[in-house]
Design a protein around this motif. Structure first.
Motif, mmCIF file in Angstrom:
data_model
loop_
_atom_site.group_PDB
_atom_site.id
_atom_site.type_symbol
_atom_site.label_atom_id
_atom_site.label_comp_id
_atom_site.label_asym_id
_atom_site.label_seq_id
_atom_site.Cartn_x
_atom_site.Cartn_y
_atom_site.Cartn_z
ATOM 1 N N GLU A 93 0.801 -1.224 0.000
ATOM 2 C CA GLU A 93 0.000 0.000 0.000
ATOM 3 C C GLU A 93 0.837 1.279 0.000
ATOM 4 O O GLU A 93 0.292 2.372 -0.156
ATOM 5 C CB GLU A 93 -0.954 0.017 1.198
ATOM 6 C CG GLU A 93 -0.301 -0.040 2.566
ATOM 7 C CD GLU A 93 -0.001 -1.453 3.035
ATOM 8 O OE1 GLU A 93 0.370 -1.612 4.203
ATOM 9 O OE2 GLU A 93 -0.141 -2.399 2.234
ATOM 10 N N HIS A 114 -8.465 10.811 3.339
ATOM 11 C CA HIS A 114 -8.899 9.421 3.278
ATOM 12 C C HIS A 114 -8.705 8.625 4.575
ATOM 13 O O HIS A 114 -9.218 7.518 4.687
ATOM 14 C CB HIS A 114 -8.193 8.713 2.123
ATOM 15 C CG HIS A 114 -8.384 9.394 0.812
ATOM 16 N ND1 HIS A 114 -9.623 9.717 0.310
ATOM 17 C CD2 HIS A 114 -7.486 9.856 -0.102
ATOM 18 C CE1 HIS A 114 -9.483 10.326 -0.859
ATOM 19 N NE2 HIS A 114 -8.204 10.427 -1.128
ATOM 20 N N ARG A 117 -3.291 5.165 -1.686
ATOM 21 C CA ARG A 117 -4.644 5.733 -1.655
ATOM 22 C C ARG A 117 -4.592 7.258 -1.722
ATOM 23 O O ARG A 117 -5.412 7.891 -2.389
ATOM 24 C CB ARG A 117 -5.357 5.279 -0.381
ATOM 25 C CG ARG A 117 -6.772 5.782 -0.239
ATOM 26 C CD ARG A 117 -7.497 5.067 0.887
ATOM 27 N NE ARG A 117 -6.820 5.201 2.176
ATOM 28 C CZ ARG A 117 -7.168 4.543 3.278
ATOM 29 N NH1 ARG A 117 -8.169 3.677 3.226
ATOM 30 N NH2 ARG A 117 -6.529 4.721 4.415
ATOM 31 N N SER A 158 -5.820 8.573 -5.608
ATOM 32 C CA SER A 158 -7.271 8.774 -5.493
ATOM 33 C C SER A 158 -7.760 9.931 -6.353
ATOM 34 O O SER A 158 -8.955 10.009 -6.662
ATOM 35 C CB SER A 158 -7.647 9.026 -4.031
ATOM 36 O OG SER A 158 -7.083 10.246 -3.566
ATOM 37 N N TYR A 173 -9.615 0.466 -0.687
ATOM 38 C CA TYR A 173 -9.970 1.351 -1.783
ATOM 39 C C TYR A 173 -11.485 1.423 -2.001
ATOM 40 O O TYR A 173 -11.959 1.688 -3.106
ATOM 41 C CB TYR A 173 -9.257 0.918 -3.066
ATOM 42 C CG TYR A 173 -7.748 0.893 -2.899
ATOM 43 C CD1 TYR A 173 -7.105 1.836 -2.100
ATOM 44 C CD2 TYR A 173 -6.965 -0.080 -3.504
ATOM 45 C CE1 TYR A 173 -5.735 1.816 -1.921
ATOM 46 C CE2 TYR A 173 -5.587 -0.105 -3.339
ATOM 47 C CZ TYR A 173 -4.984 0.840 -2.538
ATOM 48 O OH TYR A 173 -3.614 0.820 -2.364
ATOM 49 N N VAL A 218 -12.262 7.626 -3.601
ATOM 50 C CA VAL A 218 -11.381 6.461 -3.755
ATOM 51 C C VAL A 218 -12.069 5.365 -4.559
ATOM 52 O O VAL A 218 -11.440 4.703 -5.388
ATOM 53 C CB VAL A 218 -10.948 5.937 -2.371
ATOM 54 C CG1 VAL A 218 -10.180 4.632 -2.503
ATOM 55 C CG2 VAL A 218 -10.080 6.970 -1.664
ATOM 56 N N ARG A 219 -13.344 5.172 -4.318
ATOM 57 C CA ARG A 219 -14.083 4.119 -5.028
ATOM 58 C C ARG A 219 -14.106 4.347 -6.538
ATOM 59 O O ARG A 219 -14.387 3.415 -7.299
ATOM 60 C CB ARG A 219 -15.518 4.029 -4.494
ATOM 61 C CG ARG A 219 -15.638 3.432 -3.123
ATOM 62 C CD ARG A 219 -17.077 3.074 -2.793
ATOM 63 N NE ARG A 219 -17.909 4.211 -2.506
ATOM 64 C CZ ARG A 219 -18.099 4.752 -1.295
ATOM 65 N NH1 ARG A 219 -17.463 4.238 -0.260
ATOM 66 N NH2 ARG A 219 -18.898 5.780 -1.118
ATOM 67 N N LEU A 238 -6.564 2.426 -8.814
ATOM 68 C CA LEU A 238 -6.625 1.751 -7.518
ATOM 69 C C LEU A 238 -7.555 0.546 -7.574
ATOM 70 O O LEU A 238 -7.291 -0.490 -6.951
ATOM 71 C CB LEU A 238 -7.097 2.724 -6.437
ATOM 72 C CG LEU A 238 -6.116 3.843 -6.053
ATOM 73 C CD1 LEU A 238 -6.756 4.772 -5.028
ATOM 74 C CD2 LEU A 238 -4.824 3.267 -5.503
ATOM 75 N N GLN A 239 -8.633 0.661 -8.318
ATOM 76 C CA GLN A 239 -9.586 -0.447 -8.394
ATOM 77 C C GLN A 239 -9.023 -1.641 -9.159
ATOM 78 O O GLN A 239 -9.511 -2.764 -9.013
ATOM 79 C CB GLN A 239 -10.895 0.023 -9.037
ATOM 80 C CG GLN A 239 -11.607 1.124 -8.272
ATOM 81 C CD GLN A 239 -11.795 0.795 -6.803
ATOM 82 O OE1 GLN A 239 -12.183 -0.317 -6.435
ATOM 83 N NE2 GLN A 239 -11.505 1.758 -5.932
ATOM 84 N N GLY A 244 -7.798 -3.427 -4.635
ATOM 85 C CA GLY A 244 -9.001 -2.850 -5.217
ATOM 86 C C GLY A 244 -10.014 -3.896 -5.636
ATOM 87 O O GLY A 244 -11.221 -3.622 -5.668
#
Length: 725
Positions: free
Chosen positions: A191, A228, A263, A267, A700, A706-707, A712-713, A718
């Motif tokens: 991370e 975050h 993150r 993000s 995430y 972040v979503r 990241l996903q 993710g």
């Protein structure tokens, strides 16, 4: 103190240096620059680039400043013909195989090799042979590689080994065939992995989402705070023509040092999500219709005026202090005490004993020097990666770390004791740890938890946790997000406070969101006003607001109830309301199903505001990027809405005016630990049942921005599902 210093000369100037430290540290402190590539103050010395060669009197050849300790009477020459000649020779060797593709390299303009080549390189190369080429590595969706540019400084390798604790990169081959490679063709998954981008002195490792999008000299650098998690990581946002292009670390040794989590770094992609709301939307006859601001706000004002006392306000804990304060003032101005940011908390029985704000109990920098730490109900690496990094540093120094969790989470540091307990047994197991600590100390547990401790079945595992916490002088006990989501959070907190009192540890809580502390101070809770002021009549908490429908709801800050409140049934509750207004950066399908009005607001990158981190430090930022379309900073939307509702003192001209009012409300208050005396009844292991499992939200998936960050996903984390223990 005098015995710890030695006298040396640097370019003829007398300098005091610490005994045993390397020459390069002494010269840096003295203000004399020595060129370097492999050396980094946060990493172990490698001494493999040789760019820092300096002349030392009586030495037969130039010596590397990063690996040569100082001694009494040493004379160092950094700019002598011998030193400069050695540095120029090293530079010539480094450029032999370098592709020299600066015009297309993302590192151009901020490249250490480029800068030093200007000072130490030749105008024409004497090397006429063909250059080597190295196959690029696939390190995953976050980091792009061009390994032909690599100069084998090994900074990235040392980072993964020493800082991250996962040696995901290594060196293979010898001589000019030496290459930086992953093991067994794996991607980099830690991370904190994005920090190798900043460490790389050339363009071998660059940000994959940012690649080929902008040049360093084109962008403005704006100081920002990451929203975050509760750490309050300091970052710079790089902005090109009003658009946020990338996020990089901003040094702050007392908070995040020079590191940021992935993150925090990536993000920003979510800010420009395809479902970004750029104009007010109003639902008419079941269809969404674009609207101007004035009629949309008038409809909201009329609806809230008619249903004011029946209004429920749910806020994102990542909103700014200014937004949360105005939100609380708006709700209470409408005679509604129903306002909350604790969307994932389930147990509010002891909220009257809440501290002024959820806090860590010590400064972040002090975590490095802890002697003992017990963590209850926390997946540290997911909840606060920078804090997990500091715990790793403490563990490497000898801190005894113990954990009590509903599952065994991976940590890259030595753990003294780890007890895995099901959610149903978590309270009973913590009571057993308390009983074990009381037995070891020869003291009875506090009266309000005595029954739970007496009924506990103490095992060697519980004694190991108690013993780990009791060691050393600087002790801490933390409750994490998993503990806060527990149906018996009040019991866990009371037992943890009693255990901390018994062992002399400080008690801390890792609250969810980037500004939970600021939300408490701003009065965005149903049982307190700004600055912790008492309220005449406490309102409904978030869980009660979503358990049975109210007349109207205001969802603020991008709240998406199904994931932010961890309650799929909340959508059915909200659908029964007469009016649901969402002030949000995103027009998600979920919100479109339940809302009647959607008002576009700026994200964290587009609004000025203040965040209060888990140690109680207030940190303000200006707005970095321009809001998209007709979106406006959240505090401005609330200010205009308050004026339309004819509420008093909503004529603010700047967010600084709002902040000054919050500061005034908080004047004279001092943070204090939890001191409640919540009575914990005797609980037997396995007694009772828990209707819903304890949810572990992936790193995430924590907030709306972040979503929506695609890179990241696509990472391993993710793609991780939400797990109920």
């Amino acid at each position: 103190m005098a015995d710890e210093l030695v006298n040396i000369e640097v370019d003829g100037v007398p300098v005091k240096a610490k005994k045993g430290e390397m020459i390069i540290r002494a010269t840096d402190r003295h203000g004399t620059y020595v060129p370097r590539f492999c050396y980094h103050e946060k990493l172990a010395v490698a001494a493999n680039c040789r760019m820092c060669l300096v002349e030392v009197e009586k030495a037969p050849k130039p010596l590397p400043a990063c690996a040569t300790p100082v001694s009494e009477g040493m004379k160092v020459f950094t700019k002598s013909p011998r030193a400069i000649g050695a540095q120029r020779a090293v530079m010539e060797f480094l450029l032999i195989n370098h592709p020299l593709d600066c015009p297309i390299c993302d590192q151009g303009g901020e490249c250490e090799l480029q800068d030093l080549a200007m000072g130490f390189g030749r105008d024409v190369s004497r090397y006429n042979e063909s250059k080597r080429a190295v196959e690029d590595e696939n390190l995953g969706p976050l980091i792009a590689t061009d390994m032909t540019r690599c100069i084998q400084c090994t900074r990235c390798i040392r980072f993964t080994d020493e800082i991250a604790g996962m040696q995901e990169l290594g060196m293979v081959g010898r001589g000019e065939h030496m290459e930086v490679r992953t093991y067994i063709e794996s991607t980099v998954n830690h991370e904190l992995s994005g920090n190798v981008i900043d460490l790389c002195p050339v363009g071998a490792l660059v940000s994959k989402p940012y690649r080929f999008t902008a040049r360093a000299w084109e962008m403005n650098s704006v100081p920002m705070i990451s929203p975050h998690d509760a750490v309050g990581t300091n970052v710079f946002g790089h902005v090109l023509r009003g658009r946020l292009m990338r996020v990089v670390p901003r040094e702050n040794e007392s908070i995040n040092e020079i590191w940021i989590a992935d993150r925090d770094r990536f993000s920003y992609e979510g800010v420009y999500s395809p479902d970004r709301l750029t104009t007010p939307l109003v639902r008419r006859d079941g269809e969404w219709v674009a609207s101007e601001w004035e009629p949309a706000l008038m409809r909201v004002a009329e609806g809230f005026t008619d249903r004011g006392a029946g209004l429920g306000v749910l806020a994102s804990p990542s909103s700014t202090v200014e937004e949360l304060y105005l939100l609380a003032r708006l709700a209470r101005g409408l005679k509604s005490p129903n306002i909350d940011h604790r969307l994932r908390q389930r147990d509010f029985r002891d909220q009257v004993s809440d501290p002024l704000f959820p806090q860590l109990g010590l400064r972040l920098a002090e975590v490095d020097n802890l002697s003992a730490l017990l963590v209850v109900g926390a997946n540290l690496r997911r909840e606060a990666p920078i804090l997990a990094h500091r715990v790793r540093k403490a563990a490497q120094k000898g801190c005894t770390v113990a954990l009590l969790n509903p599952a065994r989470f991976p940590y890259q540091f030595p753990v003294k004791a780890y007890l895995t307990a099901s959610p149903a047994d978590l309270v009973a197991d913590l009571a057993a740890v308390l009983a074990a600590a009381a037995q070891a100390a020869g003291q009875p547990p506090p009266q309000h938890v005595a029954a739970a401790a007496a009924a506990a079945r103490v095992t060697d595992e519980h004694r190991a946790l108690a013993q780990a916490l009791a060691s050393g002088e600087r002790r801490a006990l933390w409750l994490g997000a998993l503990a806060a989501r527990h149906p018996s959070f009040a019991d866990l907190r009371a037992l943890a406070a009693a255990l901390a009192e018994l062992t002399g540890a400080t008690l801390g809580q890792l609250a969810e969101g980037g500004n939970a502390a600021g939300a408490y101070l701003a009065g965005c809770v149903p049982h307190r006003g700004a600055g912790g002021a008492p309220v005449a009549q406490p309102g409904l908490n978030a869980r009660d607001m979503l358990a049975r429908p109210l007349k109207a709801y205001l969802l603020f800050g991008g709240v998406e109830p199904s994931i932010d409140a961890l309650d799929p049934d909340s959508l059915r509750t909200l659908a029964k309301a007469e009016l649901v207004v969402a002030v949000t950066p995103f027009a998600s399908e979920e919100l479109k199903r339940i809302a009647h009005v959607l008002l576009p607001m700026g994200t964290f990158a587009e609004s000025s505001g203040t965040y209060v981190n888990c140690e109680g430090q207030w940190q303000s930022q200006p707005g970095a990027a321009q809001p998209l379309g007709q979106a406006r900073p959240g505090w401005k939307v609330l200010r205009v809405l308050g004026e339309l509702l004819n509420l008093e003192r909503f004529d603010y001209l700047s967010s600084e005016q709002v902040l000054a009012e919050v500061r005034q409300a908080c004047a004279g208050t001092a943070p204090a630990p939890y001191r409640g005396r919540h009575v914990v009844a005797a609980v037997m292991p396995g007694a009772g049942g828990i209707e819903v499992g304890l949810a572990d939200v992936p790193m995430y998936q924590t907030d709306a921005v972040v979503r929506r960050a695609p890179s990241l996903q696509r990472t391993r984390e993710g793609r991780a599902p939400l797990i109920n223990y």
